[in-house]
Design an enzyme around this catalytic site. Structure first.
Site, PDB file in Angstrom:
ATOM      1  N   LYS A  97      -5.601 -10.003  13.173  1.00 48.73           N
ATOM      2  CA  LYS A  97      -4.359 -10.132  12.303  1.00 48.73           C
ATOM      3  C   LYS A  97      -3.357  -8.953  13.043  1.00 48.73           C
ATOM      4  O   LYS A  97      -3.557  -7.664  12.959  1.00 48.73           O
ATOM      5  CB  LYS A  97      -4.649  -9.715  10.795  1.00 48.73           C
ATOM      6  CG  LYS A  97      -3.343  -9.918  10.245  1.00 48.73           C
ATOM      7  CD  LYS A  97      -3.195  -9.260   8.880  1.00 48.73           C
ATOM      8  CE  LYS A  97      -1.953  -9.268   8.048  1.00 48.73           C
ATOM      9  NZ  LYS A  97      -1.637  -8.143   7.046  1.00 48.73           N
ATOM     10  N   GLY A 158       3.305  -4.833  -0.277  1.00 50.34           N
ATOM     11  CA  GLY A 158       3.013  -3.814  -1.471  1.00 50.34           C
ATOM     12  C   GLY A 158       4.054  -4.081  -2.473  1.00 50.34           C
ATOM     13  O   GLY A 158       3.986  -3.357  -3.574  1.00 50.34           O
ATOM     14  N   ALA A 184       1.605 -10.730   2.372  1.00 50.46           N
ATOM     15  CA  ALA A 184       2.360  -9.538   1.788  1.00 50.46           C
ATOM     16  C   ALA A 184       3.208 -10.306   0.753  1.00 50.46           C
ATOM     17  O   ALA A 184       4.091 -11.115   0.705  1.00 50.46           O
ATOM     18  CB  ALA A 184       3.369  -9.232   2.719  1.00 50.46           C
ATOM     19  N   GLY A 185       3.511  -9.345  -0.386  1.00 54.67           N
ATOM     20  CA  GLY A 185       4.486  -9.651  -1.397  1.00 54.67           C
ATOM     21  C   GLY A 185       4.069 -10.303  -2.667  1.00 54.67           C
ATOM     22  O   GLY A 185       4.646 -10.466  -3.602  1.00 54.67           O
ATOM     23  N   ASN A 206      -3.711  -7.776  -0.536  1.00 54.08           N
ATOM     24  CA  ASN A 206      -4.538  -6.717  -0.922  1.00 54.08           C
ATOM     25  C   ASN A 206      -4.148  -6.043  -2.183  1.00 54.08           C
ATOM     26  O   ASN A 206      -4.724  -5.753  -3.118  1.00 54.08           O
ATOM     27  CB  ASN A 206      -4.363  -5.568   0.361  1.00 54.08           C
ATOM     28  CG  ASN A 206      -5.500  -4.708   0.241  1.00 54.08           C
ATOM     29  OD1 ASN A 206      -5.607  -3.897   1.258  1.00 54.08           O
ATOM     30  ND2 ASN A 206      -5.747  -4.234  -0.966  1.00 54.08           N
ATOM     31  N   THR A 207      -2.898  -5.714  -2.236  1.00 54.24           N
ATOM     32  CA  THR A 207      -2.179  -4.636  -3.159  1.00 54.24           C
ATOM     33  C   THR A 207      -2.201  -5.219  -4.454  1.00 54.24           C
ATOM     34  O   THR A 207      -2.605  -4.702  -5.575  1.00 54.24           O
ATOM     35  CB  THR A 207      -0.928  -4.243  -2.933  1.00 54.24           C
ATOM     36  OG1 THR A 207      -0.710  -3.433  -1.555  1.00 54.24           O
ATOM     37  CG2 THR A 207      -0.494  -3.048  -3.875  1.00 54.24           C
TER      38      THR A 207
END
Length: 255
Positions: A97, A158, A184-185, A206-207
Site C-alpha cells: 500500500k 482519521g 481513509a475518512g 483503521n481509526t
C-alpha cells in the site's frame, strides 16, 4: 459477497483493516476476527520487522491473514521506495500500500511523488495499491502505469468525516478498470455502506474501528455494512424521483 481480485491476489472479504491505534493487541486480534477481513495492513516504519523483540506481527495469525505492508510516514518517493523494498524482504510479499504524504497536518498525498514511486515499484514487480486523493485524472494515471488498484481517500485520514465527494468517486469508478478501494475518512458503518453502494470494490479502514468505544463491535458493524452495501449495489436500487409513486397498483380499484 463475492471475492475481490487485486493483481494476482484474491480476497474473500471486501473489507480491509489496519492494525494500529487499538487499546491493546488482544482487542486488535478480536477486532480483526470480527471484521471478517483476510487482508490487514501494517505500517512498515512503525513495527519491529526483525522480530528480535515483541512485534505487532507476533499477534497476527499469518495463516489466517495476508499482510499488506504500507509506507505510512514516508514524505518522499525515495523513502517510500526504500520502505517498500524493506517490506518485501522482511515479509516476503510483493503487496504494497503505497503512501507518499505531502502535508503533515492534513496527511494528504503528494501525488507527483506518489506517481514517481509507483512507476519504480511497478517495474520492480510489486503489486502496488496507491493511496491518493479523489482525483479521476490521477486515478487514471496510476492505472496506466500498472497499479493493481487505486485507493482514493473519502476524507482526511482519521477524520471520520465519511464520503465527502461521492460524485468524484463515481467518476473514478467510471474512469478506471482496476479495483477501487476507498481508503481513509470512514467514520461509521453508514459511511462504509455508502462507499459500497457507489460501486467501490472494497474499503480499507483503521481509526474508525480502533478508535471506537468498542472496537470489536464496530469491526462487526463494518463487516455487516460492507456486505450490505455491496449487496445493495449489485441488487440495483430504485431510481430517485421528485414525486411520489403509489406502492399499490392503481388498476382494479374497488369502487
Amino acid at each position: 459477497m463475492n471475492t475481490v481480485k487485486i493483481g494476482k491476489y484474491e480476497f474473500k472479504s471486501r473489507l480491509m483493516v489496519g492494525t494500529g491505534k487499538y487499546p491493546s493487541n488482544e482487542i486488535m486480534v478480536k477486532a480483526l476476527e470480527a471484521s471478517g477481513a483476510d487482508l490487514v495492513t501494517v505500517a512498515v516504519r512503525r513495527v519491529n520487522l526483525d522480530r528480535s523483540k515483541e512485534s505487532l506481527l507476533d499477534h497476527i495469525d499469518l495463516k489466517k491473514y495476508s499482510i499488506l505492508p504500507n509506507t505510512a510516514a514516508c514524505y518522499t518517493a525515495d523513502d517510500a521506495i526504500r520502505t517498500a523494498r524493506l517490506a518485501r524482504e522482511a515479509l516476503d510479499t510483493d503487496l504494497i500500500k503505497l503512501e507518499v504524504i505531502g502535508d503533515e497536518r492534513t496527511l494528504f498525498p503528494d501525488n507527483e511523488a506518489l506517481l514517481e514511486a509507483a512507476k519504480v515499484l511497478v517495474k520492480e514487480g510489486f503489486t502496488v495499491m496507491p493511496y491518493t486523493n479523489d482525483d479521476p485524472i490521477m486515478a487514471r494515471k496510476l492505472e496506466d502505469i500498472g497499479c493493481a488498484a487505486v485507493m482514493p481517500l473519502a476524507a482526511p485520514i482519521g477524520s471520520g468525516l465519511g464520503i465527502r465527494n461521492p460524485y468524484n468517486i463515481r467518476i473514478i469508478l467510471e474512469t478506471v478498470k482496476v479495483p477501487i478501494i476507498v481508503d481513509a475518512g470512514v467514520g461509521t458503518a453508514s459511511d462504509a455502506a455508502i462507499a459500497m453502494e457507489l460501486g467501490c470494490d472494497g474499503l480499507l479502514m483503521n481509526t474508525a474501528i480502533a478508535g471506537a468505544k468498542d472496537p470489536v463491535a464496530m469491526a462487526r458493524a463494518m463487516n455487516l455494512a460492507t456486505e450490505a452495501g455491496r449487496l445493495a449495489f449489485t441488487s440495483g436500487r430504485i431510481p430517485r424521483k421528485l414525486y411520489a409513486t403509489a406502492s399499490s397498483p392503481l388498476s382494479g380499484l374497488i369502487e
